[in-house]
Design a protein around this motif. Sequence first.
Motif, PDB file in Angstrom:
ATOM      1  N   ARG A   1       3.793  16.709  -9.364  1.00 22.11           N
ATOM      2  CA  ARG A   1       3.442  16.089  -9.968  1.00 22.11           C
ATOM      3  C   ARG A   1       1.675  15.256 -10.183  1.00 22.11           C
ATOM      4  NH1 ARG A   1       2.719  10.615  -9.151  1.00 22.11           N
ATOM      5  NH2 ARG A   1       4.320   9.935  -7.881  1.00 22.11           N
ATOM      6  N   ALA A   2       1.865  15.525 -11.434  1.00 23.49           N
ATOM      7  CA  ALA A   2      -0.016  13.705 -11.725  1.00 23.49           C
ATOM      8  C   ALA A   2       0.241  12.680 -11.230  1.00 23.49           C
ATOM      9  CB  ALA A   2      -0.583  14.480 -13.254  1.00 23.49           C
ATOM     10  N   PRO A   3      -1.183  12.677 -10.657  1.00 23.38           N
ATOM     11  CA  PRO A   3      -0.793  10.738 -10.090  1.00 23.38           C
ATOM     12  C   PRO A   3      -0.911   9.837 -11.260  1.00 23.38           C
ATOM     13  CG  PRO A   3      -2.804  11.441 -10.236  1.00 23.38           C
ATOM     14  CD  PRO A   3      -2.712  12.945 -10.380  1.00 23.38           C
ATOM     15  N   LEU A   4       0.430   8.816 -10.876  1.00 24.48           N
ATOM     16  CA  LEU A   4       0.332   7.152 -11.703  1.00 24.48           C
ATOM     17  C   LEU A   4      -0.250   7.006 -11.270  1.00 24.48           C
ATOM     18  CD1 LEU A   4       4.368   7.732 -11.987  1.00 24.48           C
ATOM     19  CD2 LEU A   4       2.514   7.741 -14.124  1.00 24.48           C
ATOM     20  N   PRO A   5      -0.852   5.752 -12.589  1.00 25.20           N
ATOM     21  CA  PRO A   5      -2.229   4.333 -12.130  1.00 25.20           C
ATOM     22  C   PRO A   5      -1.265   3.169 -10.724  1.00 25.20           C
ATOM     23  CG  PRO A   5      -1.899   4.626 -14.208  1.00 25.20           C
ATOM     24  CD  PRO A   5      -1.039   6.008 -13.504  1.00 25.20           C
ATOM     25  N   SER A   6      -1.909   3.319 -10.153  1.00 25.01           N
ATOM     26  CA  SER A   6      -1.279   1.645  -9.500  1.00 25.01           C
ATOM     27  C   SER A   6      -1.993   1.656  -7.313  1.00 25.01           C
ATOM     28  CB  SER A   6       0.080   2.199  -8.687  1.00 25.01           C
ATOM     29  OG  SER A   6       0.660   1.618  -7.379  1.00 25.01           O
ATOM     30  N   LEU A   7      -1.710   0.316  -7.406  1.00 19.45           N
ATOM     31  CA  LEU A   7      -2.929   0.072  -6.724  1.00 19.45           C
ATOM     32  C   LEU A   7      -2.269  -1.378  -5.924  1.00 19.45           C
ATOM     33  CD1 LEU A   7      -4.315  -2.968  -7.700  1.00 19.45           C
ATOM     34  CD2 LEU A   7      -5.256  -1.324  -9.061  1.00 19.45           C
TER      35      LEU A   7
ATOM     36  N   GLN B   1       0.657  -1.274   0.586  1.00 16.02           N
ATOM     37  CA  GLN B   1      -0.120   0.188  -0.071  1.00 16.02           C
ATOM     38  C   GLN B   1       0.323   1.422  -0.209  1.00 16.02           C
ATOM     39  OE1 GLN B   1      -3.692  -0.203   2.647  1.00 16.02           O
ATOM     40  NE2 GLN B   1      -2.167  -1.850   3.576  1.00 16.02           N
ATOM     41  N   HIS B   2       2.087   1.590   0.557  1.00 16.58           N
ATOM     42  CA  HIS B   2       2.720   2.100   1.075  1.00 16.58           C
ATOM     43  C   HIS B   2       3.551   2.612  -0.729  1.00 16.58           C
ATOM     44  CE1 HIS B   2       6.736   4.274   3.431  1.00 16.58           C
ATOM     45  NE2 HIS B   2       6.357   5.150   1.963  1.00 16.58           N
ATOM     46  N   LEU B   3       3.900   1.825  -1.134  1.00 12.14           N
ATOM     47  CA  LEU B   3       4.263   2.170  -2.837  1.00 12.14           C
ATOM     48  C   LEU B   3       3.424   1.935  -3.332  1.00 12.14           C
ATOM     49  CD1 LEU B   3       7.468  -0.278  -2.171  1.00 12.14           C
ATOM     50  CD2 LEU B   3       7.612   1.843  -1.787  1.00 12.14           C
ATOM     51  N   SER B   4       2.294   1.896  -3.572  1.00  9.52           N
ATOM     52  CA  SER B   4       1.564   2.184  -4.655  1.00  9.52           C
ATOM     53  C   SER B   4       1.180   3.191  -4.429  1.00  9.52           C
ATOM     54  CB  SER B   4       0.114   1.006  -4.288  1.00  9.52           C
ATOM     55  OG  SER B   4      -0.663   1.955  -5.196  1.00  9.52           O
ATOM     56  N   ALA B   5       0.915   3.386  -2.885  1.00 10.63           N
ATOM     57  CA  ALA B   5       0.681   5.567  -2.665  1.00 10.63           C
ATOM     58  C   ALA B   5       1.772   6.308  -2.957  1.00 10.63           C
ATOM     59  CB  ALA B   5       0.334   5.686  -1.026  1.00 10.63           C
ATOM     60  N   GLU B   6       2.939   5.908  -2.761  1.00  9.42           N
ATOM     61  CA  GLU B   6       4.005   6.456  -3.884  1.00  9.42           C
ATOM     62  C   GLU B   6       3.724   7.042  -5.343  1.00  9.42           C
ATOM     63  OE1 GLU B   6       5.908   7.969  -1.440  1.00  9.42           O
ATOM     64  OE2 GLU B   6       6.940   6.499  -0.158  1.00  9.42           O
ATOM     65  N   PHE B   7       3.025   6.285  -6.333  1.00  5.84           N
ATOM     66  CA  PHE B   7       2.474   6.375  -7.723  1.00  5.84           C
ATOM     67  C   PHE B   7       1.702   7.274  -7.541  1.00  5.84           C
ATOM     68  CE2 PHE B   7       5.341   2.378  -7.851  1.00  5.84           C
ATOM     69  CZ  PHE B   7       6.262   2.730  -9.391  1.00  5.84           C
ATOM     70  N   THR B   8       0.269   6.839  -6.971  1.00  4.93           N
ATOM     71  CA  THR B   8      -1.470   7.634  -7.182  1.00  4.93           C
ATOM     72  C   THR B   8      -0.705   9.205  -5.972  1.00  4.93           C
ATOM     73  OG1 THR B   8      -1.670   6.892  -4.795  1.00  4.93           O
ATOM     74  CG2 THR B   8      -2.062   5.529  -6.465  1.00  4.93           C
ATOM     75  N   SER B   9       0.543   9.512  -5.244  1.00  3.54           N
ATOM     76  CA  SER B   9       0.551  10.834  -4.952  1.00  3.54           C
ATOM     77  C   SER B   9       1.669  11.521  -5.562  1.00  3.54           C
ATOM     78  CB  SER B   9       0.604  10.365  -3.123  1.00  3.54           C
ATOM     79  OG  SER B   9       0.516  11.883  -2.452  1.00  3.54           O
ATOM     80  N   ARG B  10       2.821  11.279  -4.219  1.00  2.00           N
ATOM     81  CA  ARG B  10       4.042  11.904  -5.283  1.00  2.00           C
ATOM     82  C   ARG B  10       5.021  11.183  -4.322  1.00  2.00           C
ATOM     83  NH1 ARG B  10       5.412  17.311  -3.344  1.00  2.00           N
ATOM     84  NH2 ARG B  10       7.682  16.250  -2.808  1.00  2.00           N
ATOM     85  N   LEU B  11       6.087  11.200  -4.536  1.00  2.00           N
ATOM     86  CA  LEU B  11       7.287  10.907  -4.121  1.00  2.00           C
ATOM     87  C   LEU B  11       8.406  12.278  -3.316  1.00  2.00           C
ATOM     88  CD1 LEU B  11       9.310   9.329  -2.542  1.00  2.00           C
ATOM     89  CD2 LEU B  11      10.030   8.007  -4.238  1.00  2.00           C
ATOM     90  N   ARG B  12       9.149  12.805  -4.785  1.00  2.00           N
ATOM     91  CA  ARG B  12      10.047  13.348  -4.633  1.00  2.00           C
ATOM     92  C   ARG B  12       9.420  15.017  -4.750  1.00  2.00           C
ATOM     93  NH1 ARG B  12      15.276  10.564  -7.844  1.00  2.00           N
ATOM     94  NH2 ARG B  12      15.378   9.136  -5.849  1.00  2.00           N
ATOM     95  N   PHE B  13       8.137  15.373  -6.341  1.00  3.58           N
ATOM     96  CA  PHE B  13       8.427  17.016  -6.149  1.00  3.58           C
ATOM     97  C   PHE B  13       6.646  16.738  -6.734  1.00  3.58           C
ATOM     98  CE2 PHE B  13      10.237  13.939  -9.942  1.00  3.58           C
ATOM     99  CZ  PHE B  13       9.585  14.143 -10.646  1.00  3.58           C
TER     100      PHE B  13
END
Length: 198
Positions: A77-83, A63-75
């Motif tokens: 940006r638009a969300p990236l699809p992940s679940l 869940q943590h890693l999926s959230a890094e895609f759908t939210s953001r990590l370093r800057f």
Amino acid sequence: MSGAVMTDIREQIAASIAAKQAVLADATLLSQLESLAARCLASLRNGGKIIFAGNGGSFADSQHLSAEFTSRLRFDRAPLPSLALGTNSSSMSAIGNDYGYDQVFARELQVIASPKDVFIGLTTSGNSPNLISAVDVAKRFDIPTVIWTGATGGKLRGVVECLHMPSSDTARIQECHMLLGHILCGLVEHGYFRGTEG
């Protein structure tokens, strides 16, 4: 705090550092991670998504890693699809009740995934029956799959591509999973939005 407790704390920190140093020295593992980042990036550019799954601590890490895609990590940006599979508790309990716990990821994967996606399973042992079942489904439906395991790989070794963390200790394996997970997300995020960081 007693000297014995402080010694234990220091030993665990040293063990974590040693596991990460072993990751750093493992050229094969780092090459696999680089290749996985490229596959994830290609998947997202092709309209796919990144799907994670795991049990227990690995469920939380998924869940943590999926959230890094759908939210953001370093800057920003638009969300990236992940679940992460299994987050619908009603679905998980229904599948577990009707078909058995070893099918809770497989049935979800079968209905939501496609060959455009990338499936990443996290298991410290490589022996989780529900991840083994999910790998079987992924193979039948041509869903690109990579499993992150500990040093041995367990039953999944040789069955599917595995990234083997250089440890047999559950805590150290999970720490390495999260280290590589954050690196993966950062590489994909940068690659997808290159030049947009500001």
